[in-house]
Motif scaffolding. Sequence first.
Motif, short mmCIF file in Angstrom:
data_model
loop_
_atom_site.label_atom_id
_atom_site.label_comp_id
_atom_site.label_asym_id
_atom_site.label_seq_id
_atom_site.Cartn_x
_atom_site.Cartn_y
_atom_site.Cartn_z
N ARG A 1 -4.66 15.35 4.22
CA ARG A 1 -5.86 15.82 4.92
C ARG A 1 -6.80 14.63 5.10
O ARG A 1 -7.02 13.86 4.16
N ILE B 1 0.86 -1.19 0.00
CA ILE B 1 0.00 0.00 0.00
C ILE B 1 0.89 1.24 0.00
O ILE B 1 2.06 1.18 0.35
N SER B 2 0.33 2.36 -0.40
CA SER B 2 1.12 3.60 -0.46
C SER B 2 1.39 4.12 0.94
O SER B 2 0.67 3.82 1.89
N GLU B 3 2.43 4.95 1.06
CA GLU B 3 2.76 5.55 2.35
C GLU B 3 1.63 6.47 2.82
O GLU B 3 1.42 6.65 4.02
N ILE B 4 0.96 7.05 1.86
CA ILE B 4 -0.12 8.00 2.21
C ILE B 4 -1.18 7.27 3.04
O ILE B 4 -1.58 7.71 4.11
N LYS B 5 -1.60 6.14 2.50
CA LYS B 5 -2.63 5.37 3.19
C LYS B 5 -2.11 4.85 4.53
O LYS B 5 -2.80 4.89 5.54
N GLU C 1 -6.05 4.47 -4.26
CA GLU C 1 -6.59 3.96 -2.99
C GLU C 1 -7.73 4.86 -2.52
O GLU C 1 -8.75 4.38 -2.00
N MET C 2 -7.55 6.17 -2.74
CA MET C 2 -8.60 7.12 -2.36
C MET C 2 -9.89 6.86 -3.15
O MET C 2 -10.98 6.91 -2.61
N THR D 1 -10.30 8.68 6.56
CA THR D 1 -9.92 8.39 5.18
C THR D 1 -9.23 9.60 4.54
O THR D 1 -9.46 10.74 4.92
N VAL D 2 -8.39 9.30 3.56
CA VAL D 2 -7.61 10.35 2.90
C VAL D 2 -8.52 11.20 2.01
O VAL D 2 -9.24 10.67 1.18
N GLN D 3 -8.47 12.51 2.22
CA GLN D 3 -9.28 13.39 1.37
C GLN D 3 -8.44 14.05 0.30
O GLN D 3 -8.89 14.27 -0.82
N LYS D 4 -7.22 14.40 0.65
CA LYS D 4 -6.36 15.10 -0.29
C LYS D 4 -4.94 14.99 0.23
O LYS D 4 -4.73 14.89 1.44
N PHE D 5 -3.98 15.00 -0.68
CA PHE D 5 -2.59 14.94 -0.20
C PHE D 5 -1.66 15.64 -1.18
O PHE D 5 -2.01 15.86 -2.34
N MET E 1 2.76 15.73 -2.07
CA MET E 1 4.09 15.19 -1.78
C MET E 1 5.11 16.07 -2.45
O MET E 1 4.79 16.71 -3.45
N GLU F 1 -0.66 5.59 -6.74
CA GLU F 1 -1.28 4.51 -5.96
C GLU F 1 -2.12 5.08 -4.82
O GLU F 1 -3.22 4.58 -4.55
N ALA F 2 -1.61 6.13 -4.18
CA ALA F 2 -2.39 6.73 -3.10
C ALA F 2 -3.69 7.31 -3.63
O ALA F 2 -4.75 7.20 -3.00
#
Lengths: 248, 425
Positions: free
Chosen positions: A101, A69-73, B421-422, A107-111, A113, B417-418
């Motif tokens: 965010r 899985i991604s680091e974000i998640k 996943e979203m 859950t991830v709304q926005k990110f 990097m 990927e992130a």
Amino acid sequence: MICAGLDVGSRTIKLVTLDGNDLKSQVAATGANPLKRCRELIGDNGYRRLVVTGYGRHLVAPALGGEAISEIKAFALGSHHLFPGCRAVIDIGGQDCKVIRLSADGTVQKFEMNDRCAAGTGRFLEVTAATLEVPVGSLGNLALGATRQITLNSLCTVFAESEVVSLIGRGEETAAIALALHEAIAVRIAAMSKRVNIAGKTVFAGGAALNRCLGRLIAEKLAIEMVIPDSPQTVGALGAALLAREGD
Amino acid sequence: MTTDNVTMWRELDIDLKSHDRLLGALGPIYQQIYLSQRNRPEGMGFFDFVVGDIHGIRVRELREHAKNGGKVVATYCVFVPEELVWAAGAIPVGLCAGTQFSVPIAEEVLPRNTCALIKSSFGFKLGKICPYVQASHLIVGETTCDGKKKMFEMLGQYQPVYVMEVPNKKTAASRQLWLEEVRAFKGVLEKLTQNEITAENLSAATQLTNQRRRALKRLYDLRKARPVPISGKDALLVTQVSFYDDAGRCTRQVSALCDELDKRVAKGEGVALEDAPRILISGSPMAIPNWKLHHLLETAGAVVVCEESCTGTRHFSDLVAPGSDGLDGALNTIAERYMNIHCACFTPNNERLDDIVNLTKEYRADGVIHYNLQFCHTYANEAVRVEKRLEEEGIPLLRIETDYGDEDTGQLKTRIEAFLEMLRK
Ligand code: SF4
Ligand code: SF4
């Protein structure tokens, strides 16, 4: 049964195992052979389910029979678990930084990097700490003791290094230079956070969160409530381990 | 590689050594990105064949045309009205400029912080590695961005270049200026080819290009199906090839492909899993062989269903309306058609924001990726407004800025990927 989460970063590898609610974590340098290092970390303990995140996830996950899985998640999951009310994550790792965010349920709304440039990452601190001949671990405390304020013109790791050299040459106070370096990163992270529109309780994770000065500056700039986990480096691995347990 | 090709390349003054390396690199990349896909439509065979002999057959056709006294006109942008080129008995080719290969050569001259498309095209000329450039009698540029404007000045030292002025606004005066530009272009082509452009040959040329636009539109419409019958990579390739292949043949091949896809849709047969996230890409054009973003996305389990770009919907979405009164009327409708392209070089360019929202709905996309080449200021800055608008509409967006190189693949993978996943949650 044991569920494991690995965060294979560019500089360090983090392992978190969950045996029921019994949590263990380990950190090791990535080195030249991350797969070997992961095997060593896991040792003979074995695991039932494995989830891998981080820069080396696609190398390690298939070899060890895990899911990637991604680091974000991963950071979102780990942060939400540690601080259920948090609405954002700022992670500054060895080679990258990210701002995430979260919604109320985590859950991830926005990110965002950083791009391929190392400005604003742990690498920036490492390079400049070396120039100042200060161990990177004490850079933050040194900066907190500064008596003067100066500004650095460059955010680029390469240019900042030469700027630091000329500041040293001018006889600037080391602590003031260290503070200026932290300022530079904080400005960059704050701009990124504004693009993601974060608000509310924010988790500061990643190796750089061990640096007290950085956390304080970022929190001031954004006027947010910031929380720092006891083990900020392993938040991603924890997220991965939690996901492994969820699927168990 | 046939000796015929080598002889032809030599005649075109190609730098054979470096050209060999380019083609040598392309083969394995194509194998890895394209031929390894599963369940591809058979109709892609033609396009595989065209790419497999990318500097052979089509170049030979252009050479034959030239030997019979015909002209070849190269373009870089969808603003150059190709109907006029066909009408004058010349053949237009859209140059590709989508590879990192020629970038270092260009960087010996151009500033590094120039967009990859400009560097790639200039490097092709400087390095003498593109037979299409070498085979063309005139390169037609436009004033859509500052980097290109200046690059065309330098290109002019090597080969005849003509630049069309594309206005920046859509006022009555701008439209008039553009109409004059179209008329002037007609004169340039007539002088080059010694052929007169008439209402008749222009109408025939317009039919030819409109037919190809219809065929491409049909292909894109089929991508609205769920599951989608063709991969984003394959669809992108078809669009890319349509820039330099013969228009009539391209129309026939695309139509045949669509017949096959019709059957797939009827049977509910697709190339991706039913729950694969559907992505719309919006932004800078992707010139052949720039397949980077599509490949990353589709490898990560998504499927690209539409491109709002000049190698996508902007290439075919509006037809040239039939002109009413003779040649003047025809020139008017042509000028109007092109002024309807919603490129970021215009201010304001609100229509593009509407397009993205509408296309997202039409193609049932789950999310949008805004793509711009690094150092492309118009698209990078317009992305801010795109982001705001999509946030208002509740459409998830990921902004990606990149170039043709591979160094940022790891970063891009993580972000993509992130994002997926979203969308999956
Ligand atoms: S993006 Fe604009 S400048 Fe580029 S090809 Fe399209 S219309 Fe031309
Ligand atoms: S991508 Fe942008 S900068 Fe590059 S040629 Fe097109 S408009 Fe110009």
